[in-house]
Design an enzyme around this catalytic site. Structure first.
Site, short mmCIF file in Angstrom:
data_model
loop_
_atom_site.label_atom_id
_atom_site.label_comp_id
_atom_site.label_asym_id
_atom_site.label_seq_id
_atom_site.Cartn_x
_atom_site.Cartn_y
_atom_site.Cartn_z
N TYR A 51 -1.79 -4.79 -16.47
CA TYR A 51 -2.43 -3.46 -16.44
C TYR A 51 -2.83 -2.97 -15.06
O TYR A 51 -3.37 -1.89 -14.90
CB TYR A 51 -3.71 -3.48 -17.31
N ASP A 94 -1.14 -2.20 -12.19
CA ASP A 94 -0.44 -1.10 -11.51
C ASP A 94 -0.94 0.25 -12.05
O ASP A 94 -1.35 1.11 -11.29
CB ASP A 94 1.08 -1.23 -11.74
N GLU A 153 -6.02 -7.02 -9.31
CA GLU A 153 -6.52 -6.16 -8.24
C GLU A 153 -7.67 -5.26 -8.70
O GLU A 153 -8.73 -5.23 -8.10
CB GLU A 153 -5.37 -5.30 -7.69
N SER A 198 -9.63 -5.16 -11.61
CA SER A 198 -10.86 -5.77 -12.14
C SER A 198 -11.58 -6.53 -11.03
O SER A 198 -12.81 -6.63 -11.02
CB SER A 198 -10.56 -6.69 -13.33
O1 TRH Z 1 -3.73 -6.70 -15.41
P1 TRH Z 1 -3.72 -7.29 -14.05
O2 TRH Z 1 -3.29 -8.67 -13.94
O3 TRH Z 1 -2.82 -6.40 -13.18
C1 TRH Z 1 -2.03 -6.58 -12.07
C2 TRH Z 1 -0.60 -6.59 -12.40
O4 TRH Z 1 -0.23 -7.88 -12.84
C3 TRH Z 1 0.19 -6.18 -11.22
O5 TRH Z 1 1.56 -6.31 -11.41
C4 TRH Z 1 -0.25 -6.94 -10.02
O6 TRH Z 1 0.41 -6.41 -8.97
C5 TRH Z 1 -1.72 -6.76 -9.83
O7 TRH Z 1 -2.41 -7.23 -10.98
C6 TRH Z 1 -2.24 -7.46 -8.61
O8 TRH Z 1 -5.22 -7.20 -13.42
P2 TRH Z 1 -6.07 -5.97 -12.91
O9 TRH Z 1 -5.51 -5.45 -11.64
O10 TRH Z 1 -7.45 -6.40 -12.89
O11 TRH Z 1 -5.91 -4.84 -13.99
C7 TRH Z 1 -6.53 -4.90 -15.24
C8 TRH Z 1 -6.91 -3.50 -15.67
O12 TRH Z 1 -7.30 -3.50 -17.02
C9 TRH Z 1 -8.07 -2.93 -14.88
O13 TRH Z 1 -7.84 -1.56 -14.58
C10 TRH Z 1 -9.24 -3.05 -15.82
C11 TRH Z 1 -8.55 -2.83 -17.13
N1 TRH Z 1 -9.26 -3.31 -18.32
C12 TRH Z 1 -9.69 -2.36 -19.22
O14 TRH Z 1 -9.53 -1.16 -18.99
N2 TRH Z 1 -10.33 -2.80 -20.35
C13 TRH Z 1 -10.56 -4.12 -20.61
O15 TRH Z 1 -11.16 -4.44 -21.65
C14 TRH Z 1 -10.12 -5.07 -19.64
C15 TRH Z 1 -10.38 -6.53 -19.87
C16 TRH Z 1 -9.46 -4.64 -18.52
#
Ligand code: TRH
Length: 368
Positions: free
Chosen positions: A9, A11, A263, A265
Site C-alpha cells: 500500500y 506507493d 515508507e 506508516s
Molecule cells: O504497504 P507498505 O509495505 O508499502 C510499500 C510498498 O511495499 C512499496 O512498494 C515500497 O516501495 C514501500 O513500501 C517502501 O508500507 P507503507 O509504506 O507503510 O504503506 C502502508 C499504507 O497503508 C500507509 O499509507 C498506511 C496505510 N494503512 C491504512 O491506511 N490503514 C491501516 O489499517 C494500515 C495498517 C495501514
C-alpha cells in the site's frame, strides 16, 4: 501525479496523501493517475471501479494499460520512477511553456540524499526531470505531514485515546499498548513469547495483513479475524480491520509503541510522537540494512550511547527476523526516555517544512 502500485500500500499510500494535501492545503488542482484501484480501495475505502472519479477534491483516473493520459498541467509528478506514458510525454513536449517534471523518489536517510535533491536530468525537447528527494535532513524535501493532521495530533488527549481504544473493544486502555504492522517476520513468535513472559498487562493491536498468520500461530490459534480478541496470560491481542489512512493515525497516536513498515506508516509513526520499530521494505541485496542504519544514526543522534545501541540492536534483530532473549525487556526499559525524544524528533521534522509545501515551493522556482 502518476502512481504505479508495485506491491502493498505504500506507493498509493504516499501518492494519495500527497495528492489530498496539495489539493486541500495548497489549493492545487490535482489529477492522480493510479493503476490499481483495488489497493487504493484498502486505504481510502470509497474508490469506485470507474475510469474517472473525484475523491476529496482530487480527480482520480484509472491508469489502465490502454489509457492515454495527456494532461497539460504545470507540474507533473512521476512517483517512484514509474515512467510517464508516451502520450503524457508528448503532451508535455508540445505545451507552450515547459511543465515542471518531478520524479518523487523513495525516502532515505542516507547522506547522499541532500546532494541529489533537486538535481535536473535533461530529457530532450527543452524538458528537465527534477529529482525530488524526501528526507530527514536540511537540504532534502522533508517528509509528508498534513497540517490538519499535525494540528489534530497536538490536541489528542488521554481521553481520546481511551475512547478510541474502547471503540475497538480494548478492555484495559490504560495498559501498555502496542500496534503491530509489518511484513512476515520470524521474530514474531519470539516477540509474543517475550511479551507474555514479561507478565506485564499489554494490549497488542494487529491490523489484518501479512503478520496476522504468524501472530495466530505464535499464540496457537488457527486463524485470527478482524474484531477478534484473544488473551494469553496478561497479553491481550486485538485484531483490527484495515482502517482508512486518517484512522490509522489514531491507532498510532493511541499506542505507546508502534511497529511500522515501508515508507508511509514509518513516517506516520514519527509524527505520532511515540517510540516505534521500523520493518524496512526488504531488498534482495540487503541494501535495506544500509538505509535502516542510516536512519538509526540520524534518529539516535544525541542519545546516550547505551540507549542508541539497544534501539539499533532491536531494530536490526527485528529486520533480520530473530530476537535474542531479553531484547524485549531492553526495549521496554527505553520507552519512558524514548517517549520524550520522540517528541523532539517530531519537532525536528517540522523544522524541515512538510514535503507537499516544499514541493510546491520548489516547483514555483522552476515554473517559467
Ligand atoms: O504497504 P507498505 O509495505 O508499502 C510499500 C510498498 O511495499 C512499496 O512498494 C515500497 O516501495 C514501500 O513500501 C517502501 O508500507 P507503507 O509504506 O507503510 O504503506 C502502508 C499504507 O497503508 C500507509 O499509507 C498506511 C496505510 N494503512 C491504512 O491506511 N490503514 C491501516 O489499517 C494500515 C495498517 C495501514
Amino acid at each position: 501525479m502518476f502512481c504505479r502500485v508495485i506491491d502493498n500500500y505504500g506507493d498509493i499510500g504516499v501518492c494519495w496523501r500527497l495528492a489530498r494535501q496539495l489539493c486541500g492545503e495548497y489549493g492545487q488542482q490535482v489529477t492522480l493517475w493510479v493503476d490499481d484501484l483495488v489497493a487504493f480501495g484498502h486505504i481510502a475505502r470509497v474508490v469506485a471501479d470507474a475510469d474517472e472519479q473525484v475523491l476529496e477534491g482530487v480527480r482520480v483516473c484509472h491508469w489502465r494499460p490502454d489509457a492515454r493520459p495527456a494532461d497539460t498541467s504545470d507540474i507533473v509528478i512521476e512517483a517512484f520512477g514509474c515512467e510517464l506514458p508516451d502520450s503524457q510525454q508528448v503532451a508535455m513536449r508540445t505545451r507552450t511553456t515547459a511543465p515542471v517534471w518531478l520524479n518523487l523518489e523513495y525516502l532515505s536517510a542516507e547522506d547522499w540524499v541532500a546532494s541529489c535533491h533537486g538535481l535536473a536530468s535533461p530529457q530532450g525537447g527543452g524538458l528537465n526531470k527534477y529529482f525530488f528527494f524526501p528526507g530527514f535532513a536540511a537540504g532534502t524535501g522533508g517528509v509528508l505531514a498534513e497540517r490538519s493532521q499535525l494540528a489534530a495530533r497536538a490536541t489528542w488527549q488521554t481521553r481520546d485515546r481511551t475512547s478510541w481504544l474502547a471503540g475497538l473493544g480494548v478492555k484495559q486502555p490504560d495498559a501498555l499498548t502496542i500496534s503491530l504492522f509489518g511484513y512476515e517476520n520470524d521474530a514474531i513468535t519470539r516477540l509474543i513469547e517475550q511479551l507474555c513472559g514479561s507478565g506485564e498487562l499489554i494490549n497488542v493491536l494487529v491490523p489484518v495483513g501479512r503478520v496476522l498468520p504468524q501472530v495466530a500461530s505464535a499464540i496457537g490459534q488457527g486463524v485470527l479475524t478482524p474484531g477478534q480478541h484473544v488473551q494469553r496470560d496478561a497479553l491481550n491481542i486485538y485484531v483490527v480491520p484495515m482502517l482508512p489512512q486518517a484512522d490509522y493515525d489514531h491507532m498510532l497516536w493511541s499506542s505507546d509503541l508502534n511497529f511500522v513498515r515501508g515508507e508511509d506508516s514509518f513516517v506516520r509513526a514519527q509524527h505520532a510522537m511515540h517510540p516505534f520499530v521500523w520493518h524496512i521494505y526488504p531488498q534482495d541485496d540487503a541494501a535495506h540494512e544500509t538505509k535502516l542504519l542510516a536512519f538509526v544514526d540520524q534518529y539516535t543522534l544525541g542519545w546516550p550511547e547505551e540507549d542508541a545501541k539497544a534501539l539499533r540492536a532491536f531494530w536490526l534483530a527485528w529486520n533480520r527476523g530473530d530476537l535474542a532473549p531479553g531484547q524485549w525487556a531492553a526495549l521496554r526499559a527505553l520507552l519512558p526516555q524514548w517517549q520524550l525524544r520522540a517528541r523532539a524528533w517530531s519537532a525536528h521534522l517540522d523544522s524541515l517544512g512538510n514535503l507537499a509545501g516544499n514541493l510546491v515551493k520548489f516547483a514555483k522556482t522552476k515554473l517559467k
